[in-house]
Design an enzyme around this catalytic site. Structure first.
Site, mmCIF file in Angstrom:
data_model
loop_
_atom_site.group_PDB
_atom_site.id
_atom_site.type_symbol
_atom_site.label_atom_id
_atom_site.label_comp_id
_atom_site.label_asym_id
_atom_site.label_seq_id
_atom_site.Cartn_x
_atom_site.Cartn_y
_atom_site.Cartn_z
ATOM 1 N N GLU A 65 -14.670 -63.535 -11.479
ATOM 2 C CA GLU A 65 -15.742 -62.551 -11.674
ATOM 3 C C GLU A 65 -16.461 -62.745 -13.004
ATOM 4 O O GLU A 65 -17.648 -62.447 -13.114
ATOM 5 C CB GLU A 65 -15.180 -61.132 -11.594
ATOM 6 C CG GLU A 65 -14.954 -60.636 -10.178
ATOM 7 C CD GLU A 65 -14.879 -59.121 -10.088
ATOM 8 O OE1 GLU A 65 -14.659 -58.463 -11.130
ATOM 9 O OE2 GLU A 65 -15.010 -58.593 -8.973
ATOM 10 N N HIS B 58 5.847 -77.093 -1.838
ATOM 11 C CA HIS B 58 6.014 -77.433 -0.433
ATOM 12 C C HIS B 58 4.796 -77.050 0.401
ATOM 13 O O HIS B 58 4.878 -76.994 1.630
ATOM 14 C CB HIS B 58 7.281 -76.765 0.111
ATOM 15 C CG HIS B 58 8.521 -77.196 -0.596
ATOM 16 N ND1 HIS B 58 9.289 -78.253 -0.180
ATOM 17 C CD2 HIS B 58 9.113 -76.729 -1.732
ATOM 18 C CE1 HIS B 58 10.316 -78.417 -1.006
ATOM 19 N NE2 HIS B 58 10.229 -77.500 -1.953
ATOM 20 N N LYS C 23 -21.287 -54.358 -1.202
ATOM 21 C CA LYS C 23 -21.135 -52.901 -1.209
ATOM 22 C C LYS C 23 -22.292 -52.229 -0.468
ATOM 23 O O LYS C 23 -22.090 -51.310 0.343
ATOM 24 C CB LYS C 23 -21.076 -52.390 -2.647
ATOM 25 C CG LYS C 23 -19.836 -52.789 -3.423
ATOM 26 C CD LYS C 23 -19.887 -52.207 -4.824
ATOM 27 C CE LYS C 23 -18.672 -52.595 -5.644
ATOM 28 N NZ LYS C 23 -18.718 -52.045 -7.011
#
Length: 416
Positions: free
Chosen positions: A261, A290, A403
């Protein structure tokens, strides 16, 4: 030069240029202008006392804290509590409006012994407000207002207004402290205090890093981290943050938000399009040896790798499997010895492959001072990198479009 040094170490065999003096001067200008409020948190005794006093008042009445927040309001507290553990009351963090998660929280808690702590600086975050509606109704009506705490902006926002109207206790998030930089504010301090952590030691660790930076500038821990990261920022567009302890994986997730951000920006400070950023990837060792290490070793050589390491107590492994060569050789060794060897070996292998590797480490098991040092060092380093890149490391304009579309989808008044 300051004699006070953080215990956190930063080791790398890489060559990198020190930060330009102008970047350090710009950081100081932003600090003096009051834009970097996180730098003042370790020395803010009033803010610390407010959190500790409220925790002392409410703690005897509860055995569980439900922290309702998202983004930095959840990632910071979770990183801190995961690293240090809880020593008294448990803290559950609800950072998603997933109904199954919320129902599981309610099934596992006694509502009469639960404190709802709602954390959002803006006081308007949709996910947080939705969970508030659900959990507030779940609390018994005769105690719900005395068992709800709002951690938010000191003056504005609907959460601040609701707290005032309903008589909830509150703690402030300073206006100059952004969500992803807020873990050392009441956002993290209040739940940590309720969990039994030593919050003063946490802030002392953070203070050692900020004091080192103020005194030693380009040779300080935070500035060296920034200079190293910046050197490879454009040439290696993926930053793998490898936490080599399960309890530190949430710190890797916290870093991922901080880095993404703060530095993923379309515009620079002059308004010019730059589309800059480096993709952070939180990883957990040895488990991700792994899964991801195959890609790191033989995939595109575009990864920078940070290892975050600490120690843990571990006793010798028992015997009883003589004749089984793949088991027998481990008898008398320890889990910690194996984990440490794997961390060192993985770092060495990636270095041999030609990837840039750095190690953040501190002797001993994770503690409050360790967390304070890690948080402050990476916050300062992130801002320094942002200023060096010419972008604003404090805003997040790219989040807003999603948003708005969410509000339109749900028919929120004013967004149709």
């Amino acid at each position: 030069m300051s004699e006070k040094k953080p215990a956190l170490g930063f080791e790398t065999g890489l060559s990198f240029r020190p930060l330009p003096d102008e970047v350090l001067r710009e950081f100081e200008r932003w600090r003096e202008a009051g834009r970097l409020g996180f730098m003042s948190l370790p020395g803010d005794e009033d803010l610390l006392s407010a959190s500790l006093d409220l925790a002392g008042l409410l703690g005897p009445q509860i055995d569980t804290v439900v922290l309702d927040g998202i983004g930095g309001s959840a990632l910071g507290p979770r990183a801190l509590l995961s690293a240090c553990g809880t020593r008294s009351r448990r803290v559950l963090i609800t950072d998603s409006p997933d109904p199954r998660t919320i129902e599981a929280v309610k099934r596992g808690c006694d509502p009469r012994r639960t404190l709802l702590t709602v954390v959002t600086k803006s006081g308007t975050t949709a996910e947080t407000m939705a969970v508030l509606l659900d959990l507030y109704e779940w609390l018994p009506s005769d105690i719900r207002d005395s068992r709800t705490v709002a951690v938010t902006d000191p003056e504005k926002g609907d959460l601040r207004k609701a707290a005032s109207d309903r008589g909830w206790r509150t703690l402030p998030i300073p206006p100059s402290v952004g969500g992803r930089y807020s873990v050392l504010s009441p956002v993290g301090i209040f739940p940590a205090a309720l969990a039994g952590l030593d919050c003063r030691e946490l802030l002392r660790g953070a203070a050692s890093v900020s004091e080192d930076f103020q005194a030693n500038g380009p040779s300080s821990l935070a500035a060296r981290i920034a200079a190293c990261y910046l050197e490879f920022f454009r040439s290696h567009p993926v930053h793998v943050f490898f936490a080599y302890a399960d309890c530190l994986y949430d710190t890797a997730l916290w870093f991922a938000q901080l880095w993404a951000e703060s530095l993923g920006k379309r515009l620079d400070l002059s308004g010019r399009e730059v589309w800059t950023g480096q993709t952070p990837l939180a990883s957990r060792g040895p488990a991700d040896q792994h899964s991801l290490v195959q890609l790191l070793m033989e995939g595109p050589p575009d990864k920078f790798v940070t290892f975050l390491r600490c120690n843990a107590r571990s006793s010798a492994l028992p015997g009883g499997f003589d004749g089984y060569s793949s088991i027998e050789w481990l008898q008398g060794r320890s889990l910690e010895e194996l984990r440490g060897a794997e961390a060192g070996a993985t770092a060495a292998a990636l270095s041999e492959r030609g990837l840039p590797v750095a190690v953040l480490s501190r002797e001993g098991t994770p503690c409050e001072a360790f967390c304070g040092e890690v948080f402050m060092a990476l916050e300062i380093a992130t801002v320094l990198c942002g200023l060096a890149l010419g972008v604003n490391p404090l805003d997040q304009p790219g989040v807003e479009r999603g948003k708005i579309l969410t509000f339109k989808e749900m028919g929120r008044p004013g967004y149709r």
